[in-house]
Design an enzyme around this catalytic site. Structure first.
Site, mmCIF file in Angstrom:
data_model
loop_
_atom_site.group_PDB
_atom_site.id
_atom_site.type_symbol
_atom_site.label_atom_id
_atom_site.label_comp_id
_atom_site.label_asym_id
_atom_site.label_seq_id
_atom_site.Cartn_x
_atom_site.Cartn_y
_atom_site.Cartn_z
ATOM 1 C CG MET A 32 2.606 12.459 4.098
ATOM 2 S SD MET A 32 2.099 12.727 5.814
ATOM 3 C CE MET A 32 3.607 12.390 6.684
ATOM 4 C CB ALA A 33 4.749 6.750 4.182
ATOM 5 C CB VAL A 39 2.368 0.406 3.675
ATOM 6 C CG1 VAL A 39 2.279 -0.657 4.767
ATOM 7 C CG2 VAL A 39 1.901 1.752 4.208
ATOM 8 N N GLY A 79 0.827 -1.202 0.000
ATOM 9 C CA GLY A 79 0.000 0.000 0.000
ATOM 10 C C GLY A 79 0.856 1.244 0.000
ATOM 11 C CG ASP A 101 -6.869 11.019 6.580
ATOM 12 O OD1 ASP A 101 -7.886 11.400 5.959
ATOM 13 O OD2 ASP A 101 -5.889 10.509 6.027
#
Length: 715
Positions: free
Chosen positions: A21-22, A24, A17, A133
């Site tokens: 920002m990042a 996974v 995923g 969020d």
């Protein structure tokens, strides 16, 4: 980065995923030997101190939480320019994928998921953490059904400074709260608003606010009322809709006071006592809006008094300039008329009287003309419920014209009878056309062909055709067809049926009934196939396995996995047979001869010779009646682990027992290529010779007295 190992411990296996920002990754913790999820900051942000600060804040915020519905944080670190967080790995899928595949969800399932999310938020809020969020993408659901809230990437502690920047906000616009969209401080109730949207989406398969751009969606959060969920999906209980409506109030103070309050409402919203709950409304919904737009009558110029309208003249007498009517106390006053002493209503009354006289005369004249040119009328008879031919006759007898009738299906009115008509019991001119609506009877359905459909497909086809579900019965029977498929239907395909009255029966296959596995051992391949086919079973050629064995060549010596008599469901997947391809190389086959005669000279005796060897136990090699000494020759098979024992019976009494060892067979030249066991015709009787092997082995066979122990040892 697949294959990369961070900090010498976390081996990245595959990407699972990612967000803004990042990324996974699924990884393996080589120290603790477990799978973990590793969130790695995107490379374009590694030199951005602001993003790194947010990234670390995620770990700090989530690490302070310990709850079964919150993803656990195990570690946070940096390997060169790579910043990462190690989290609990959840085997399952996220809620967004479930909504796409299954929404709208059943109310019980949606409420169960929302309850767990709300429980996690209550714990986070109690620890001073606001998620900010909440959306389906950040809700993970494990294979065990447990809900896990993840991604506290933009969460913040209540006591810390806000992340919201001037002119920009962080989060997902479709799940924004109105205060979040404004860019002001978003508190705990902002998370409850977002949870309300997630619950709305689970139950309706749609978002409450859609726009062409993020700005337009944000404006709708601020300005537009949400479409009520039950308008989209009437199957939603009112008590569940009330939870959504309360959580989606524009003003934070009108929402739930806390996540705990919303949690308690979710836990009870499907209870029986709330089944008849009324729709929830807020008190301010009924208060008048002082700023609302109102319609007021326009003021004409002649209604506005002049500055001197209510003033007196210099001489003190009231009145308007130049004798104009004066507006006073809601009326105009004509000062000249008043001075003359006249009544201002006289003229209007005179004109009104003249008008009445004229109207009366006109009415009288019209009536006289009608009397001169009167046209007779008829009352249209009521023919509803009559047979068509009778209805036509009555209407035509009344001087009316019957138009071409319109035929319609009707369940209440028999075929060819009138359902309704035009101009019923009204006065009309003779010759007026009358339209009749005539019944075609009950609309019958052509029975669809349900053969080979699944049960679900058959029910769907019947429902689509208009068949009432309560008229359909389902029977289940064993059949060679695949389990779950329709094998019979009543009525048959293409027959005409009443979709609301005709009982319909479909028979669904339970799959083939189990049959007893036949005994195939000792059979040839052809015989085994015939037996299996007779039982409705199938033998694939690939499952015929030929191996060396101590068994007659070409015969089945083993069957797998079903043994004789075991229940097998046709066609019997995986049935295997093992067929002898001849004796193993180490086997020794030798010819053995036994000579024996009757018990008494001149008499007769029944002779039986039973052989126990590597081919089987106590197999009868000879069964014959003799009147004189005869020799009998037969095959014996020995193996390294089993000798041969020959038992001789005379009139059912054992008279001799011989042991023939593997070593003796080898020394006598026996081999595996010799023929299988068979007895020969008796040879001419020998003159008082003992039984010896046919190959001339000089070793003396052991008699019963001294051979019994050796025979046992050989076995």
């Amino acid at each position: 980065m697949n294959g990369t190992t961070l900090s010498g411990r976390y081996e990245l296996i595959e990407r699972v995923g990612g967000g803004g920002m990042a990324l996974v990754y699924k990884a393996k913790d080589t120290l603790l030997h477990r799978h973990v999820a590793v969130k790695v900051l995107r490379q374009q942000y590694v030199h951005d101190e602001e993003f790194i600060r947010r990234f670390r804040r995620e770990a700090q915020s989530a690490a302070s939480l310990s709850h079964p519905n919150v993803v656990s944080i195990y570690d946070v670190g940096q390997d060169g320019d790579t910043h990462f967080i190690v989290m609990e790995y959840i085997e399952g899928s996220n809620l967004n994928d479930i909504i796409k595949a299954q929404a709208p969800l059943q109310p019980a399932e949606a409420v169960h998921i929302a309850t767990q999310i709300c429980d996690a938020l209550e714990h986070a809020h109690a620890n001073g953490i606001i998620h900010r969020d909440i959306k389906p993408h950040n809700i993970l659901i494990g294979k065990n059904g447990r809900v896990k809230v993840t991604d506290f990437g933009i969460a913040r502690a209540i006591t810390t400074s806000t992340i919201t920047q001037t002119g920009s906000v962080i989060g997902s616009v479709h799940y924004f709260s109105p205060e979040h969209a404004k860019g002001v401080s978003a508190g705990e109730k902002s998370d409850l608003y977002s949870l309300g949207i997630v619950l709305y989406q689970m139950l309706t398969a749609r978002l409450p606010f859609i726009g062409e751009s993020p700005i337009s969606v944000a404006l709708k959060h601020l300005q537009e009322p949400v479409e009520e969920p039950r308008v989209v999906n009437p199957m939603i209980p009112q008590s569940v809709e009330n939870v959504i409506l309360k959580s989606l109030r524009k003003r934070p103070e009108e929402r739930y006071a806390s996540a705990g309050e919303m949690l308690r409402d979710l836990e009870t919203c499907l209870s029986p006592e709330r089944r008849d709950e009324k729709k929830w409304t807020y008190a301010s919904d009924f208060e008048p809006d002082e700023e609302a737009t109102r319609v007021v009558p326009a003021i004409r110029p002649d209604m506005v008094p002049s500055p001197a309208s209510n003033a007196q003249d210099k001489d003190g007498s009231p009145g308007g300039a130049d004798g104009a009517p004066v507006w006073r106390d809601g009326n105009y006053e004509d000062e000249d008329e008043k001075a003359r002493g006249g009544n201002p209503w006289v003229k209007p009354l005179i004109w009104f009287g003249v008008l009445l006289v004229l109207l009366g005369g006109a009415w009288y004249g019209v009536k006289k003309v009608q009397e001169i040119f009167v046209i007779p009328t008829v009352v249209v008879p009521n023919v509803e419920g009559l047979r068509l031919d009778m209805a036509k006759a009555q209407l035509e007898a009344a001087g009316l014209v019957v138009e071409e009738p319109i035929f319609e299906f009707s369940r209440e009115t028999p075929a060819d009878y009138v359902i309704s008509q035009t101009e019923k019991e009204e006065e009309v001119k003779p010759g007026t056309p009358i339209r009749l609506y005539v019944s075609k009877g009950i609309e019958l359905l052509q029975m669809p062909d349900l053969a080979d459909m699944t049960e679900e497909e058959a029910l769907a086809a019947l429902t689509e055709a208009g068949v009432a579900k309560e008229n359909v019965t389902i029977a289940r029977e064993h059949s060679p067809k695949k389990a779950g498929s329709v094998v019979e239907q009543f009525p048959q395909a293409a027959q005409q049926v009443d979709p609301l009255e005709t009982p319909i029966r479909i028979v669904v296959s339970r799959g083939p009934e189990d049959v007893a596995m036949p005994d195939l051992v000792g059979r040839t391949v052809a015989e085994a196939e015939a037996l299996l086919q007779k039982a409705g079973l199938e033998l694939k050629q690939a499952n015929v396995i030929r191996e060396k064995a101590y068994f007659e060549k070409g015969r089945v010596f083993n069957q797998f996995p079903y043994q004789p008599g075991e229940g097998v469901k046709p066609p019997g997947e995986g049935i295997q047979i093992y067929v002898s391809d001849g004796l193993p190389n180490e086997a020794r086959v030798t010819r053995y001869t036994v000579m024996i005669g009757p018990k008494e000279q001149g008499g007769s005796s029944a002779i039986r010779i039973v052989v126990t060897d590597a081919m089987g136990d106590r197999v009868e090699a000879v069964n014959q009646t003799v009147t004189s000494d005869q020799s009998f020759t037969f095959d014996v098979v020995t193996s390294p682990s089993k000798n041969a024992v020959i038992e001789v019976f005379q009139d059912d009494g054992k008279v001799e027992q011989y042991t023939w060892t593997y070593a003796q067979a080898s020394d006598s030249g026996g081999s595996a290529s010799a023929p299988a066991r068979s007895s020969e015709e008796p040879e001419p009787p020998a003159e008082e010779e003992p039984a010896v092997p046919a190959d001339g082995d000089s070793s003396e066979p052991q008699g019963e007295a001294d051979g019994e122990e050796q025979a046992v040892d050989g076995l």
